[in-house]
Design a protein around this motif. Structure first.
Motif, PDB file in Angstrom:
ATOM      1  N   VAL A   3       0.820  -1.219   0.000  1.00 57.57           N
ATOM      2  CA  VAL A   3       0.000   0.000   0.000  1.00 57.57           C
ATOM      3  C   VAL A   3       0.852   1.268   0.000  1.00 57.57           C
ATOM      4  O   VAL A   3       0.325   2.358  -0.202  1.00 57.57           O
ATOM      5  N   ASP A  16      -3.126   0.487  -8.474  1.00 56.79           N
ATOM      6  CA  ASP A  16      -4.339   0.541  -7.653  1.00 56.79           C
ATOM      7  C   ASP A  16      -4.562   1.972  -7.172  1.00 56.79           C
ATOM      8  O   ASP A  16      -3.647   2.578  -6.593  1.00 56.79           O
ATOM      9  N   HIS A  75     -13.833  -9.085   0.124  1.00 59.15           N
ATOM     10  CA  HIS A  75     -13.947  -9.978   1.277  1.00 59.15           C
ATOM     11  C   HIS A  75     -14.921 -11.121   1.015  1.00 59.15           C
ATOM     12  O   HIS A  75     -14.731 -12.218   1.521  1.00 59.15           O
TER      13      HIS A  75
HETATM   14  N1  HH2 Z   1      -7.359  -1.916   1.056  1.00 57.51           N
HETATM   15  C1  HH2 Z   1      -7.048  -2.347   2.295  1.00 57.51           C
HETATM   16  C2  HH2 Z   1      -5.873  -3.065   2.511  1.00 57.51           C
HETATM   17  N2  HH2 Z   1      -5.025  -3.347   1.504  1.00 57.51           N
HETATM   18  N3  HH2 Z   1      -4.482  -3.220  -0.781  1.00 57.51           N
HETATM   19  C3  HH2 Z   1      -4.755  -2.784  -2.013  1.00 57.51           C
HETATM   20  N4  HH2 Z   1      -3.916  -3.050  -3.030  1.00 57.51           N
HETATM   21  N5  HH2 Z   1      -5.898  -2.064  -2.287  1.00 57.51           N
HETATM   22  C4  HH2 Z   1      -6.791  -1.748  -1.316  1.00 57.51           C
HETATM   23  O1  HH2 Z   1      -7.812  -1.063  -1.615  1.00 57.51           O
HETATM   24  C5  HH2 Z   1      -6.519  -2.186   0.018  1.00 57.51           C
HETATM   25  C6  HH2 Z   1      -5.327  -2.936   0.244  1.00 57.51           C
HETATM   26  C7  HH2 Z   1      -7.971  -2.063   3.431  1.00 57.51           C
HETATM   27  O2  HH2 Z   1      -8.938  -3.046   3.548  1.00 57.51           O
HETATM   28  P1  HH2 Z   1      -8.838  -4.292   4.549  1.00 57.51           P
HETATM   29  O3  HH2 Z   1      -7.667  -5.149   4.237  1.00 57.51           O
HETATM   30  O4  HH2 Z   1     -10.138  -4.992   4.528  1.00 57.51           O
HETATM   31  O5  HH2 Z   1      -8.699  -3.634   5.983  1.00 57.51           O
HETATM   32  P2  HH2 Z   1      -7.476  -3.361   6.953  1.00 57.51           P
HETATM   33  O6  HH2 Z   1      -6.477  -2.509   6.250  1.00 57.51           O
HETATM   34  O7  HH2 Z   1      -8.121  -2.664   8.125  1.00 57.51           O
HETATM   35  O8  HH2 Z   1      -6.871  -4.686   7.327  1.00 57.51           O
END
Ligand code: HH2
Length: 257
Positions: free
Chosen positions: A98, A167, A241
């Protein structure tokens, strides 16, 4: 791309897959439901999240990858070179960073040396503060310019261009309107010539556009609408998810396309 967060605090599935057996089962189920790859992460990047140490992140994800033992195509959601190194040695194929290779100076070299794929994501600011005051003159062209620069950086570091996907980073330093505009104008990112990944699943902008200004997540119905809209505008990887429902929705959208 199915999501398995091995965290106690992820915004929508925190705690659900914190146990390594539960996480490995979830990954296998997502593969059976039609996911092409499963994104395993040990650090929440939700708005306001604090980072975790290297030791803690390894403690969370390594047992999951050991249990999967190469039987499920895995993407490792990390910004840390050492986590990526260990995950790739355990069979991961893609590094989902990210920070777009800005977080750890060694990560680009780890990806280049391993021959892995990488996802470069746009984020304005950092998770702790990114939602305080997102600001752009033109969100789509600024995100595209950033991703183009990070793509060049990756290629200069020895990662083949064909191994990179891009992304827009839905929810990472963006208002509700900016998140929707990025999908509406996804053609600006598709024009960069690399596969585009969109992760709108369950994100708070979905709940907010439905009328709850304090929503922290969004419902499945809204996630599916966003995924189909992104697909129709050229996204080829949808991070989700609820894999079964996304595969069904995208199969229908693809049959129509
Ligand atoms: N969103 C999240 C985490 N990683 N990676 C990419 N490439 N794109 C995204 O939009 C993205 C990501 C956030 O979502 P989630 O993993 O469900 O939550 P958290 O970061 O709270 O674990």
């Amino acid at each position: 791309m199915g999501v398995v967060n091995v965290t106690p605090d992820s915004f929508s599935d925190g705690g659900l897959n914190f146990d390594p057996d539960a996480a490995a089962d979830a990954a296998r189920r997502m593969l059976a439901e039609g996911a092409a790859i499963v994104d395993v992460g040990g650090e929440s990047t939700r708005p306001g999240a604090e980072g975790v140490t290297l030791e803690e992140e390894l403690r969370r994800v390594v047992p999951v990858l050991e249990r999967l033992d190469g039987g499920v195509p895995v993407s490792i959601d990390t910004a840390k070179a050492e986590v990526a190194r260990r995950a790739l040695a355990l069979g991961a194929e893609l590094v989902n960073d990210v920070t777009a290779l800005r977080g750890d100076a060694e990560l680009a070299g780890v990806v280049a040396d391993s021959g892995a794929y990488v996802c470069l994501m746009h984020m304005q600011g950092e998770p702790r503060t990114m939602q305080l005051a997102p600001s752009y003159d033109d969100v789509a062209s600024e995100v595209a310019a950033f991703l183009e620069e990070r793509l060049r950086f990756a290629v200069d570091a020895g990662i083949p261009e064909e191994h990179v996907c891009l992304d827009p980073g839905i929810g990472f330093g963006k208002t509700v309107e900016q998140n929707f505009e990025l999908v509406a104008r996804l053609d600006v990112l598709v024009a960069l010539g690399r596969p585009v990944l969109v992760g709108f699943s369950r994100k708070s902008s979905l709940g907010r556009v439905l009328g709850d200004p304090d929503a922290r997540t969004g419902p499945l119905s809204a996630s599916l609408a966003a995924a189909v809209a992104a697909y129709e505008r050229g996204a080829t990887i949808l991070r989700a998810h609820d894999v079964k429902e996304h595969v069904e929705a995208l199969t229908v959208a693809s049959a129509i396309a």
